[in-house]
Every structure is written in C-alpha cells, then in structure tokens.
Design a protein around this motif. Structure first.
Motif, PDB file in Angstrom:
ATOM      1  N   ARG A   1      23.270  -0.820  -5.964  1.00  0.00           N
ATOM      2  CA  ARG A   1      23.130   0.637  -5.788  1.00  0.00           C
ATOM      3  C   ARG A   1      23.994   1.166  -4.655  1.00  0.00           C
ATOM      4  O   ARG A   1      24.453   2.298  -4.711  1.00  0.00           O
ATOM      5  CB  ARG A   1      21.649   0.990  -5.559  1.00  0.00           C
ATOM      6  N   GLU A   2      24.189   0.342  -3.620  1.00  0.00           N
ATOM      7  CA  GLU A   2      24.972   0.794  -2.473  1.00  0.00           C
ATOM      8  C   GLU A   2      25.910  -0.334  -2.024  1.00  0.00           C
ATOM      9  O   GLU A   2      25.507  -1.222  -1.256  1.00  0.00           O
ATOM     10  CB  GLU A   2      24.040   1.217  -1.325  1.00  0.00           C
TER      11      GLU A   2
ATOM     12  N   ARG B   1      26.162  -1.971   1.472  1.00  0.00           N
ATOM     13  CA  ARG B   1      25.094  -2.869   1.941  1.00  0.00           C
ATOM     14  C   ARG B   1      25.390  -4.328   1.591  1.00  0.00           C
ATOM     15  O   ARG B   1      24.656  -5.222   2.009  1.00  0.00           O
ATOM     16  CB  ARG B   1      23.764  -2.448   1.331  1.00  0.00           C
TER      17      ARG B   1
ATOM     18  N   ARG C   1      29.206   0.365  -7.732  1.00  0.00           N
ATOM     19  CA  ARG C   1      27.955   1.098  -7.575  1.00  0.00           C
ATOM     20  C   ARG C   1      27.379   1.407  -8.961  1.00  0.00           C
ATOM     21  O   ARG C   1      28.106   1.828  -9.875  1.00  0.00           O
ATOM     22  CB  ARG C   1      28.235   2.411  -6.840  1.00  0.00           C
TER      23      ARG C   1
END
Ligand SMILES: NC(=O)c1ccc[n+]([C@@H]2O[C@H](COP(=O)([O-])OP(=O)(O)OC[C@H]3O[C@@H](n4cnc5c(N)ncnc54)[C@H](OP(=O)(O)O)[C@@H]3O)[C@@H](O)[C@H]2O)c1
Length: 242
Positions: free
Chosen positions: A33-34, A37, A50
C-alpha cells in the motif's frame, strides 16, 4: 514464463513467495500500500508498486501482463495487531476486487493463502467453532477469512481460476525450506480420513508448515496448476526433531 504479481508482498507470506519466485527465475511485481515503508523489498527482478487489494481498479492496473497473482494480504498480523477488530467484510471485498480486477486485466490464475481455522476438526466443526481449540479473540478474524473463501466459491465459475492453499497447523516464520509439502482436503490433517498421521506427546505427527514451504506450494500452483477453483490444505508433518 512471465512474471507474477504478489499482493501483500511486504508481509511474511508475500516475502516468502517473492523469494521463492525469484529463485525460479520469475520476475515479481510486489504490491504494497505504501512503497516508502518497504525500502528493502526492491531487488533484481522485483518491482515494488503501490496497490490496494480492496480496489478492483487498482488490482487491474498492477496485474496486467502477469501470468498469475498471489493473494497474501491480511488486515492484521497477529493477536496484538487488532485481529479481534477486523472489518468483517475485508476478505470478501478482497475476493471481489481480485476476481474483478484480474478478470479485467486478463490474468487467469489466482493463488490465495487461506487460514487453518476454517478447516474441519474431527467432530466435523470448523476449528474456529470449537471454543476449546480456538481462542475467542481470534474468531472475528477467522470469520472474516472464511467469508472470503465463501465468496471465492460463490463466484467459482468466472474467468479467474483460483485456488486457496490453507496452511494446516502452525505456520512458522523463519522455518526451513524443505521443498516438500503435503496436500490435503477440508479436514485438519491427522483426523479420521485425512493424512492418517497421529500426534504423539512431543508434537511429532502434527501438521505444521514453514512460510518458505508455503511459498513453494504457492509458486508450484502458479507454474503448473493442479487444483482449480478449490480450497486445499497444505502442510508438513513434524518428525519429532523440531
Ligand atoms: N496457520 C494459518 O492458517 C496461518 C497463519 C498465519 C497466516 N495465515 C494467513 O496467511 C496470509 C498472509 O499472512 P501473513 O502472515 O503473511 O500476514 P502479514 O505478515 O501480516 O502480511 C500481510 C500484508 O498484507 C498487506 N495488506 C494489508 N491490507 C492491504 C491492502 N488493502 N492491500 C494490499 N496489501 C494489504 C500488509 O501490507 P501493508 O500494510 O504495507 O499494505 C501486510 O504486509 C493471511 O491470509 C493469513 O491469514 C495463515
């Protein structure tokens, strides 16, 4: 063979699948999702992108051009990670978004990781329905997972050929890659009519699986599909030395 797209690539199963695919020469699109990270995920043959497994448009966008997709997403990582308060519709929404998005993208194969709690025990109940065997705090998560399996089954005749591989017993992070695994059916292995293995007091004979061997099974089912529109259990059996 072309590449695979892995949803949940930053998690334990997703990382194991990515590593297994790379050892076999498959390229991997690692969906998180990110991406910021996960600075450690990118590597030769691995492209981090993403994406959101709950959004069919996102799934279609990242999946196009791949030979298969892996669903290794979980909304919670363990008992201390909000596992008792997951969205009950999470896995249903993910199943719909994956089937819709992969269908749009023309990706015909989906391998999903299941949850042992909805295998059947010796009394014919799902493990999650046995309050002695299964912690009540984990039940909402297990019910949400089971609803996702039900949704895959409801939509089983669509263009995406799915299989759910359900780890039976303990799934060991950091456990060895043996390259071997057994495949069972709807029941917890070791019960009547399953593998026939029996457990002794040291845990020998109990079903168990490492994430690494789960990944072997997942990539096998992408490279050379054997099970179609079905859920099976995947496990090894302790020999008493571990
Ligand atoms: N014995 C068993 O039956 C057993 C044991 C353990 C696990 N499992 C199952 O194995 C599967 C994988 O578990 P795991 O241990 O690898 O989980 P994990 O380590 O917690 O990883 C799950 C990943 O899902 C990602 N994620 C969450 N929501 C997402 C979304 N909307 N879109 C895309 N990615 C999303 C998370 O990444 P971000 O937060 O960065 O997006 C996370 O990296 C799950 O289905 C789990 O229930 C079964």
């Amino acid at each position: 063979m072309g590449g695979i797209v892995v949803f949940g690539a930053g998690g334990r199963a997703g990382r194991a699948v990515t590593a297994e695919a790379r050892t076999r020469g498959l390229t991997v699109t690692a969906v998180v999702r990110e991406p910021t990270r996960y600075p450690d995920l990118g590597a030769r043959g691995v492209t981090v992108v993403r994406g959101d497994v709950l959004d069919a448009g996102s799934v279609a966008g990242v999946a196009a051009g791949h030979v298969g997709a892996v669903h290794a997403v979980s909304p919670a990582s363990g008992p201390d990670d909000g596992v008792d308060a997951v969205d009950p519709g999470f896995f249903v929404q993910a199943a719909d978004a994956l089937l819709d998005g992969l269908g749009t993208a023309g990706v015909a194969r989906l391998v999903a990781v299941g949850l042992g709690a909805n295998l059947l025990g010796t009394d014919g109940r799902m493990v999650l329905d046995d309050p002695v065997a299964f912690p009540s705090a984990l039940r909402p998560f297990a019910l949400a997972h089971t609803a996702g399996l039900d949704r895959l089954r409801e939509r089983g005749d669509g263009p995406v050929d799915w299989v759910m591989l359900t780890p039976a017993g303990f799934l060991e992070h950091g456990g060895p890659r043996t390259g071997r695994y057994r495949v069972g059916g709807e029941r917890v292995p070791g019960g009547a009519g399953e593998s026939g293995e029996r457990s002794d007091g040291d845990g020998a004979g109990r079903p168990w699986l490492s994430y690494a061997d789960l990944a072997v099974a997942v990539v096998d089912e992408i490279e050379a599909p054997v099970r179609h529109r079905a859920r099976v259990s995947v496990f090894n059996v302790r020999d008493g030395k571990r």
